[in-house]
Design an enzyme around this catalytic site. Structure first.
Site, short mmCIF file in Angstrom:
data_model
loop_
_atom_site.label_atom_id
_atom_site.label_comp_id
_atom_site.label_asym_id
_atom_site.label_seq_id
_atom_site.Cartn_x
_atom_site.Cartn_y
_atom_site.Cartn_z
N SER A 1 74.63 88.28 35.54
CA SER A 1 76.12 88.05 36.21
C SER A 1 77.31 88.79 35.97
CB SER A 1 76.26 86.32 36.25
OG SER A 1 75.23 85.47 37.35
N ARG B 1 63.60 88.45 31.92
CA ARG B 1 63.73 89.45 32.21
C ARG B 1 63.33 90.55 31.11
NH1 ARG B 1 70.09 88.34 32.90
NH2 ARG B 1 69.40 87.17 31.11
N LYS C 1 83.38 74.12 27.95
CA LYS C 1 83.50 76.10 28.32
C LYS C 1 84.22 76.22 29.91
CE LYS C 1 80.28 79.62 28.80
NZ LYS C 1 78.93 79.67 29.09
N HIS D 1 68.00 86.45 40.38
CA HIS D 1 68.25 84.32 40.71
C HIS D 1 67.22 84.51 41.93
CE1 HIS D 1 71.75 83.90 37.82
NE2 HIS D 1 71.18 84.21 36.94
O1 PNS Z 1 72.25 81.80 34.18
P1 PNS Z 1 72.57 80.79 32.03
O2 PNS Z 1 74.33 80.88 31.71
O3 PNS Z 1 71.83 81.33 31.15
O4 PNS Z 1 71.86 79.12 32.53
C1 PNS Z 1 71.69 79.09 30.83
C2 PNS Z 1 71.82 77.01 31.32
C3 PNS Z 1 73.04 76.22 31.89
C4 PNS Z 1 70.53 77.27 31.72
C5 PNS Z 1 71.42 76.52 29.49
O5 PNS Z 1 72.63 76.61 28.55
C6 PNS Z 1 71.65 75.08 28.86
O6 PNS Z 1 70.40 74.68 29.42
N1 PNS Z 1 73.19 74.42 29.25
C7 PNS Z 1 72.70 72.61 29.92
C8 PNS Z 1 72.94 72.54 27.86
C9 PNS Z 1 71.58 72.46 27.45
O7 PNS Z 1 70.58 71.61 27.99
N2 PNS Z 1 70.99 72.54 25.77
C10 PNS Z 1 69.93 72.62 25.12
C11 PNS Z 1 69.45 73.67 25.26
S1 PNS Z 1 67.82 73.38 24.15
#
Ligand code: PNS
Length: 161
Positions: free
Chosen positions: A130, A93, A43, A19
């Site tokens: 993570s 990645r 969650k 990150h």
């Molecule tokens: O670090 P991560 O867990 O890969 O991050 C994922 C994250 C939080 C960026 C993704 O799950 C997200 O955008 N969640 C918010 C909900 C949302 O916008 N959903 C629509 C996705 S198209």
């Protein structure tokens, strides 16, 4: 020319060196980088509380003057709008990241006209996640090469005080 204000969203539970690398790259490529911890209220399985995650991000990115840290409950596109960001930045990645990130980028553009720019991770960070950091630290493994020093300290306090 106005410099872009970009959103780097994620769970950051906890932030790791992959990150940090993407934020460092975004800070060079763009103007202000807003690192936003996005939470889903349904969650509740995170290791670190929201306040701890943001604190660890601030400590890990203190060397970057054009970075802001925020938290947001809800959709990433709403975070982009509320935090006045021009577009979203995501690190890639691997090919499997590309598949899911491409789908999210296309969905976010379809529903809110918010664009996403991908930044490839360095080869040495291609495996970092993570979830693995949490698992290794939980069982007493050494994650000092994978995370910033502040995160390493906090993981030890959490699992092996
Ligand atoms: O670090 P991560 O867990 O890969 O991050 C994922 C994250 C939080 C960026 C993704 O799950 C997200 O955008 N969640 C918010 C909900 C949302 O916008 N959903 C629509 C996705 S198209």
């Amino acid at each position: 020319m106005t410099l872009s204000r970009v959103l780097y969203p994620g769970s950051f539970d906890p932030i790791h060196n992959g990150h940090v690398e993407i934020v460092e790259a975004a800070a060079i490529l763009f103007g202000t980088v807003v690192v936003a911890v996005i939470t889903n209220p349904q969650k509740n399985t995170s290791l670190f509380a929201l306040a701890e995650r943001t604190e660890l991000i601030e400590q890990s990115l203190a060397h970057l003057s054009t970075v802001e840290v925020a938290s947001f409950e809800g959709l990433t596109v709403d975070a982009a709008r509320d935090l006045r960001c021009d577009f979203i930045v995501k690190g890639l990645r691997s090919a499997s990241d590309f598949e899911i990130e491409m789908q999210m980028a296309q969905t976010n553009f379809a529903v809110a006209a918010v664009r996403t720019v991908f930044v490839p991770s360095a080869t040495e960070h291609g495996y970092l996640a993570s979830s693995f950091v949490r698992e290794i630290a939980r069982f007493g493994g050494d994650v000092s090469a994978l995370v910033p020093a502040a995160v390493n300290r906090r993981l030890k306090e959490r699992f092996h005080p």
